[in-house]
Design a protein around this motif. Structure first.
Motif, PDB file in Angstrom:
ATOM      1  N   UNK A 216      32.760  -3.631 -16.429  1.00  0.00           N
ATOM      2  CA  UNK A 216      31.749  -2.649 -16.038  1.00  0.00           C
ATOM      3  C   UNK A 216      30.357  -3.230 -16.219  1.00  0.00           C
ATOM      4  N   UNK A 217      29.529  -3.153 -15.183  1.00  0.00           N
ATOM      5  CA  UNK A 217      28.186  -3.697 -15.266  1.00  0.00           C
ATOM      6  C   UNK A 217      27.148  -2.664 -15.663  1.00  0.00           C
ATOM      7  N   UNK A 218      25.922  -3.137 -15.814  1.00  0.00           N
ATOM      8  CA  UNK A 218      24.786  -2.273 -16.121  1.00  0.00           C
ATOM      9  C   UNK A 218      24.049  -1.927 -14.840  1.00  0.00           C
ATOM     10  N   UNK A 219      23.613  -0.677 -14.724  1.00  0.00           N
ATOM     11  CA  UNK A 219      22.791  -0.254 -13.595  1.00  0.00           C
ATOM     12  C   UNK A 219      21.337  -0.256 -14.048  1.00  0.00           C
ATOM     13  N   UNK A 220      20.522  -1.072 -13.389  1.00  0.00           N
ATOM     14  CA  UNK A 220      19.089  -1.106 -13.681  1.00  0.00           C
ATOM     15  C   UNK A 220      18.363  -0.485 -12.497  1.00  0.00           C
ATOM     16  N   UNK A 221      17.600   0.558 -12.769  1.00  0.00           N
ATOM     17  CA  UNK A 221      16.877   1.264 -11.708  1.00  0.00           C
ATOM     18  C   UNK A 221      15.419   0.832 -11.714  1.00  0.00           C
ATOM     19  N   UNK A 222      14.944   0.396 -10.554  1.00  0.00           N
ATOM     20  CA  UNK A 222      13.557  -0.055 -10.424  1.00  0.00           C
ATOM     21  C   UNK A 222      12.894   0.702  -9.278  1.00  0.00           C
ATOM     22  N   UNK A 223      11.560   0.652  -9.258  1.00  0.00           N
ATOM     23  CA  UNK A 223      10.805   1.279  -8.187  1.00  0.00           C
ATOM     24  C   UNK A 223      10.110   0.235  -7.333  1.00  0.00           C
ATOM     25  N   UNK A 224      10.051   0.482  -6.037  1.00  0.00           N
ATOM     26  CA  UNK A 224       9.394  -0.439  -5.113  1.00  0.00           C
ATOM     27  C   UNK A 224       7.902  -0.168  -4.985  1.00  0.00           C
ATOM     28  N   UNK A 225       7.398   0.793  -5.745  1.00  0.00           N
ATOM     29  CA  UNK A 225       5.978   1.088  -5.707  1.00  0.00           C
ATOM     30  C   UNK A 225       5.593   1.932  -4.508  1.00  0.00           C
ATOM     31  N   UNK A 226       4.317   2.289  -4.393  1.00  0.00           N
ATOM     32  CA  UNK A 226       3.872   3.168  -3.305  1.00  0.00           C
ATOM     33  C   UNK A 226       3.881   2.526  -1.925  1.00  0.00           C
ATOM     34  N   UNK A 227       3.905   1.197  -1.834  1.00  0.00           N
ATOM     35  CA  UNK A 227       3.962   0.578  -0.509  1.00  0.00           C
ATOM     36  C   UNK A 227       3.430  -0.834  -0.441  1.00  0.00           C
ATOM     37  N   UNK A 228       2.270  -1.074  -1.044  1.00  0.00           N
ATOM     38  CA  UNK A 228       1.671  -2.410  -0.999  1.00  0.00           C
ATOM     39  C   UNK A 228       2.438  -3.365  -1.905  1.00  0.00           C
ATOM     40  N   UNK A 229       2.636  -4.580  -1.447  1.00  0.00           N
ATOM     41  CA  UNK A 229       3.379  -5.580  -2.214  1.00  0.00           C
ATOM     42  C   UNK A 229       2.725  -5.852  -3.561  1.00  0.00           C
ATOM     43  N   UNK A 230       1.395  -5.801  -3.602  1.00  0.00           N
ATOM     44  CA  UNK A 230       0.679  -6.068  -4.845  1.00  0.00           C
ATOM     45  C   UNK A 230       0.969  -5.077  -5.950  1.00  0.00           C
ATOM     46  N   UNK A 231       1.545  -3.923  -5.611  1.00  0.00           N
ATOM     47  CA  UNK A 231       1.862  -2.916  -6.620  1.00  0.00           C
ATOM     48  C   UNK A 231       3.276  -3.073  -7.166  1.00  0.00           C
ATOM     49  N   UNK A 232       3.997  -4.062  -6.663  1.00  0.00           N
ATOM     50  CA  UNK A 232       5.349  -4.344  -7.158  1.00  0.00           C
ATOM     51  C   UNK A 232       5.235  -5.260  -8.371  1.00  0.00           C
ATOM     52  N   UNK A 233       5.818  -4.852  -9.502  1.00  0.00           N
ATOM     53  CA  UNK A 233       5.663  -5.650 -10.718  1.00  0.00           C
ATOM     54  C   UNK A 233       6.454  -6.950 -10.649  1.00  0.00           C
ATOM     55  N   UNK A 234       5.997  -7.944 -11.389  1.00  0.00           N
ATOM     56  CA  UNK A 234       6.698  -9.230 -11.452  1.00  0.00           C
ATOM     57  C   UNK A 234       8.098  -9.054 -12.040  1.00  0.00           C
ATOM     58  N   UNK A 235       8.216  -8.153 -13.023  1.00  0.00           N
ATOM     59  CA  UNK A 235       9.526  -7.904 -13.627  1.00  0.00           C
ATOM     60  C   UNK A 235      10.500  -7.348 -12.588  1.00  0.00           C
TER      61      UNK A 235
END
Length: 226
Positions: free
Chosen positions: A1-20
């Motif tokens: 069984x794996x881990x589910x990691x939920x992330x957000x793609x941000x509001x739209x601009x690529x610059x708002x996507x975190x490095x993590x």
């Protein structure tokens, strides 16, 4: 069984996507997007992120509730084969029903779930509108008609105004409690070059020509004594 990691793609601009978040997307063998209809997805493809989306579920289901439950089932099934990164538009913690459902389902099935913080369109809206959420801002879905009845009593942000039809239904519901010419704000594509944050009259809401999945509406409170 794996881990589910939920992330957000941000509001739209690529610059708002975190490095993590980008690192997690690049280094997981199973990446599932709730929808690939998001401006950031083009950058994921440039970075050779391999993913599948749940857009096909929207075409098959009879209701959004059915879609959301199907998305949760798909992600949990993938976790049977190892770690999964599940990505949603914006932030996982803002107006994201699948995350609420997945938390409950993962706990019931004993699946480890991790949620990573990310920027929401709300962070940009606060700046554009000059508002402080501590002043009683309420955030609801466009189809949450029970909560719409209190419009005008407090600052109200309405998300998921994704089509002309939804905007029309929302307008009618709001006109039950507010004047037809009440000034509201039309929000779209915040953080992108063609962003919009402009005042319109309530009766004009469904007459906007560019309503899509990145559209929201802000309803200011009535002035005291109005």
């Amino acid at each position: 069984m794996g881990t589910i990691t939920i992330v957000g793609l941000g509001p739209g601009a690529v610059g708002h996507l975190s490095l993590e978040t980008m690192g997690l997307l690049q280094n997981c063998a199973q990446v599932i997007l709730r929808t690939a209809v998001h401006p950031t997805v083009a950058e994921l493809e440039k970075q050779n992120v391999k993913f599948t989306s749940c857009d096909d579920l929207y075409e098959k289901a009879a209701s959004f509730e059915e879609v959301y439950n199907s998305v949760v089932e798909r992600v949990l099934a993938a976790a049977q084969n190892g770690d999964v990164v599940y990505a949603v538009p914006g932030s996982p913690l803002v107006a994201e029903k699948t995350v609420v459902l997945m938390r409950t389902a993962a706990k019931a099935q004993g699946v480890k779930l991790v949620i990573k913080p990310s920027m929401s369109f709300l962070d940009l809206a606060y700046v554009e509108l000059g508002i402080d959420p501590i002043a009683g801002l309420q955030i609801i879905d466009a189809q949450d008609f029970a909560e719409i009845a209190s419009a005008g009593q407090h600052p109200l942000m309405i998300t998921q105004v994704y089509s002309q039809m939804v905007a029309g239904d929302l307008k009618i519901a709001l006109m039950d409690v507010l004047p037809d010419e009440y000034e509201i704000y039309f929000l779209r594509n915040l953080g992108l070059p063609d962003e919009e944050c402009r005042p319109i009259k309530l009766f004009e809401l469904d007459r906007q020509s560019n309503i899509d999945h990145l559209t929201s509406a802000y309803i200011p409170p009535m002035a005291e004594g109005a």
